[in-house]
Design a protein around this motif. Structure first.
Motif, PDB file in Angstrom:
ATOM      1  N   ALA A  44       0.838  -1.198   0.000  1.00  0.00           N
ATOM      2  CA  ALA A  44       0.000   0.000   0.000  1.00  0.00           C
ATOM      3  C   ALA A  44       0.873   1.249   0.000  1.00  0.00           C
ATOM      4  O   ALA A  44       0.976   1.956   0.988  1.00  0.00           O
ATOM      5  N   CYS A 178      -9.622  -0.951  12.612  1.00  0.00           N
ATOM      6  CA  CYS A 178      -9.105  -0.414  11.351  1.00  0.00           C
ATOM      7  C   CYS A 178     -10.220   0.418  10.711  1.00  0.00           C
ATOM      8  O   CYS A 178     -11.241  -0.129  10.286  1.00  0.00           O
ATOM      9  N   ASP A 210      -6.977   2.794  14.237  1.00  0.00           N
ATOM     10  CA  ASP A 210      -5.981   3.076  13.205  1.00  0.00           C
ATOM     11  C   ASP A 210      -6.734   3.738  12.055  1.00  0.00           C
ATOM     12  O   ASP A 210      -7.447   3.085  11.297  1.00  0.00           O
ATOM     13  N   HIS A 213      -5.981   5.484   6.865  1.00  0.00           N
ATOM     14  CA  HIS A 213      -6.543   5.560   5.501  1.00  0.00           C
ATOM     15  C   HIS A 213      -7.644   6.615   5.405  1.00  0.00           C
ATOM     16  O   HIS A 213      -8.315   6.720   4.373  1.00  0.00           O
ATOM     17  N   LYS A 243       0.154   7.219   4.343  1.00  0.00           N
ATOM     18  CA  LYS A 243      -0.732   6.774   3.260  1.00  0.00           C
ATOM     19  C   LYS A 243      -1.229   7.977   2.474  1.00  0.00           C
ATOM     20  O   LYS A 243      -1.243   7.972   1.243  1.00  0.00           O
TER      21      LYS A 243
HETATM   22  C1  LIG Z   1      -4.286  -0.104   8.394  1.00  0.00           C
HETATM   23  C2  LIG Z   1      -2.824   0.131   8.277  1.00  0.00           C
HETATM   24  N1  LIG Z   1      -2.116   0.486   9.374  1.00  0.00           N
HETATM   25  C3  LIG Z   1      -0.790   0.704   9.313  1.00  0.00           C
HETATM   26  C4  LIG Z   1      -0.102   0.582   8.114  1.00  0.00           C
HETATM   27  C5  LIG Z   1       1.359   0.832   8.087  1.00  0.00           C
HETATM   28  O1  LIG Z   1       1.623   2.087   8.608  1.00  0.00           O
HETATM   29  P1  LIG Z   1       3.082   2.559   8.963  1.00  0.00           P
HETATM   30  O2  LIG Z   1       3.875   2.490   7.702  1.00  0.00           O
HETATM   31  O3  LIG Z   1       2.894   3.947   9.449  1.00  0.00           O
HETATM   32  O4  LIG Z   1       3.612   1.643  10.009  1.00  0.00           O
HETATM   33  C6  LIG Z   1      -0.800   0.209   6.953  1.00  0.00           C
HETATM   34  C7  LIG Z   1      -0.075   0.048   5.678  1.00  0.00           C
HETATM   35  O5  LIG Z   1      -0.555  -0.521   4.738  1.00  0.00           O
HETATM   36  C8  LIG Z   1      -2.191  -0.006   7.047  1.00  0.00           C
HETATM   37  O6  LIG Z   1      -2.897  -0.347   5.968  1.00  0.00           O
END
Ligand SMILES: Cc1ncc(COP(=O)(O)O)c(C=O)c1O
Length: 393
Positions: A44, A178, A210, A213, A243
């Motif tokens: 991603a 999420c 979290d 997104h 993101k």
């Molecule tokens: C829901 C979610 N949280 C965290 C992350 C990764 O975040 P970070 O790079 O800040 O650790 C991603 C990456 O795809 C994600 O989709």
């Protein structure tokens, strides 16, 4: 300015995990094949350049020629940029002192787990879900308590009775939500969010949302930061430029921990961390001047999703696909072919030479699914889909 997201930019030679980590991906068991011709749509991050104001600010920062230790919480411009963004974009007034920098969201989640739970405790997640939630829980010797999402023909909802029962267990101490949801693409409604928060708060379960997104939302949808709906300082939210602006390599997440005691405990476990000079500069420019770019990127991703939907309808009607409400992720149901996951994988990755992510990486509930990341020039998505379609005549 008008950005051109159609431009294909070669990322090989930039240490890009998406385009250069072939051997690593083989070790992870993600793919057996990775070569010069591979089309990689697994991770991603975006294949688009960051907003022009960010580039200009970074160039100017480089011209200052020194990259020593930095501060962020005593420099108001960093904190104010975060506050301004969330106030303008999400109607969320974040208290300055609540913001804690972390070098990554996954790192923050690991630290939050160690701060607010004990080894052996149960931690709720909603599978199929972003795999590092599971590794963070298990890697810290806690137990995954799965409040599996209900799959209503590709539209996922929450099993609230199950969530409540699991939250009531005294051995369950946290819930990692999420929101919006990776990979199923739901943008949770205010009713769903409030209900989840109420269940957690009533049962002393620490809720970590979290929300990284949350800026990548499909047109017509609204993402609600949990803290704008429920006024309780025990709720924790993860935000990031990673993101939103394609800056994951800069490692810059900001965790909102409103409760003072909880914040002090989190900071103690986290240790003293500060963003790099590049992350600070990029964050300030992106949050203050990146809105125009974000609007255009979201439009372009909407176009990619519409393209994918049409392609599947015409060329692979057995694949079920529902337009995500949020994220830039496609969650494709290949089960209509009646093949095993191994056979689906072999056709896409080994024969088609396209790297996606097997649905089973997100939990057993992902069987039959493939996840595709869509923030790339449309020609790249089209080329990948042509290769995949050729393997499913
Ligand atoms: C829901 C979610 N949280 C965290 C992350 C990764 O975040 P970070 O790079 O800040 O650790 C991603 C990456 O795809 C994600 O989709």
């Amino acid at each position: 300015m008008k950005y051109n997201f159609d431009e294909v930019i070669d990322r090989r030679g930039t240490h890009s995990v998406k385009w250069e980590a072939g051997e690593l991906l083989k070790d992870f068991g993600l793919t057996d094949r990775f070569d010069e011709d591979t089309i990689s749509l697994f991770v991603a991050d975006m294949d688009f350049p960051v907003p022009e104001p960010v580039l200009a600010a970074l160039h100017a920062r480089v011209d200052r020629k020194m990259f020593g230790y930095s501060t962020y919480d005593t420099s108001p411009d960093y904190i104010q940029a975060i506050q301004g963004w969330f106030r303008r974009r999400h109607d969320w007034n974040i208290n300055a002192e609540a913001i804690v920098y972390s070098p990554g969201t996954v790192e923050a989640i690991n630290v939050l787990i160690r701060t607010f739970s004990q080894p052996g405790d149960g931690i709720i997640i909603q599978r199929p879900v972003y795999a590092p939630f599971t590794s963070a829980i298990e890697g810290n010797n806690r137990r995954v308590v799965n409040n599996a999402l209900i799959n209503n023909d590709g539209y996922y909802t929450i099993d609230f009775a199950d969530l409540e029962a699991k939250a009531q267990d005294p051995n369950t101490t946290m819930f990692i939500l999420c929101s919006p949801h990776n990979p199923v693409g739901r943008v949770w409604t205010p009713e769903e969010l409030i209900k989840m928060a109420e269940i957690c708060l009533a049962n002393d379960v620490v809720l970590v949302a979290d929300e990284i997104h949350g800026d990548l939302i499909r047109r017509g949808q609204t993402h609600y930061p949990l803290c704008t709906l429920v006024d309780d300082d025990r709720l924790i939210a993860c935000t990031a430029i990673n993101k939103t602006f394609n800056m994951a390599g800069l490692h810059c997440s900001n965790i909102v921990v409103n409760n003072k005691e909880m914040r002090e405990a989190f900071k103690k476990e986290l240790g003293w961390k500060t963003p790099t000079p590049f992350a600070i500069t990029a964050l300030i420019a992106a949050y203050n001047e990146g809105e125009e770019w974000l609007e255009q990127v979201n439009d372009y991703i909407d176009g990619n999703i519409a393209f994918l939907e049409q392609f599947l309808k015409e060329r692979m009607p057995q694949v079920k696909f529902r337009i995500p409400e949020g994220t830039y992720i496609g969650w494709l149901d290949f089960s209509g072919y009646g093949l095993t996951d191994v056979e689906i994988h072999d056709r896409i990755y080994n024969k088609g030479n396209v790297v996606l992510e097997d649905g089973t990486m997100f939990g057993p509930e992902g069987a039959g699914y493939q996840r595709i990341c869509l923030p790339s020039p449309r020609s790249l998505i089209a080329a990948a889909m042509e290769r995949i379609a050729a393997q499913f005549p």
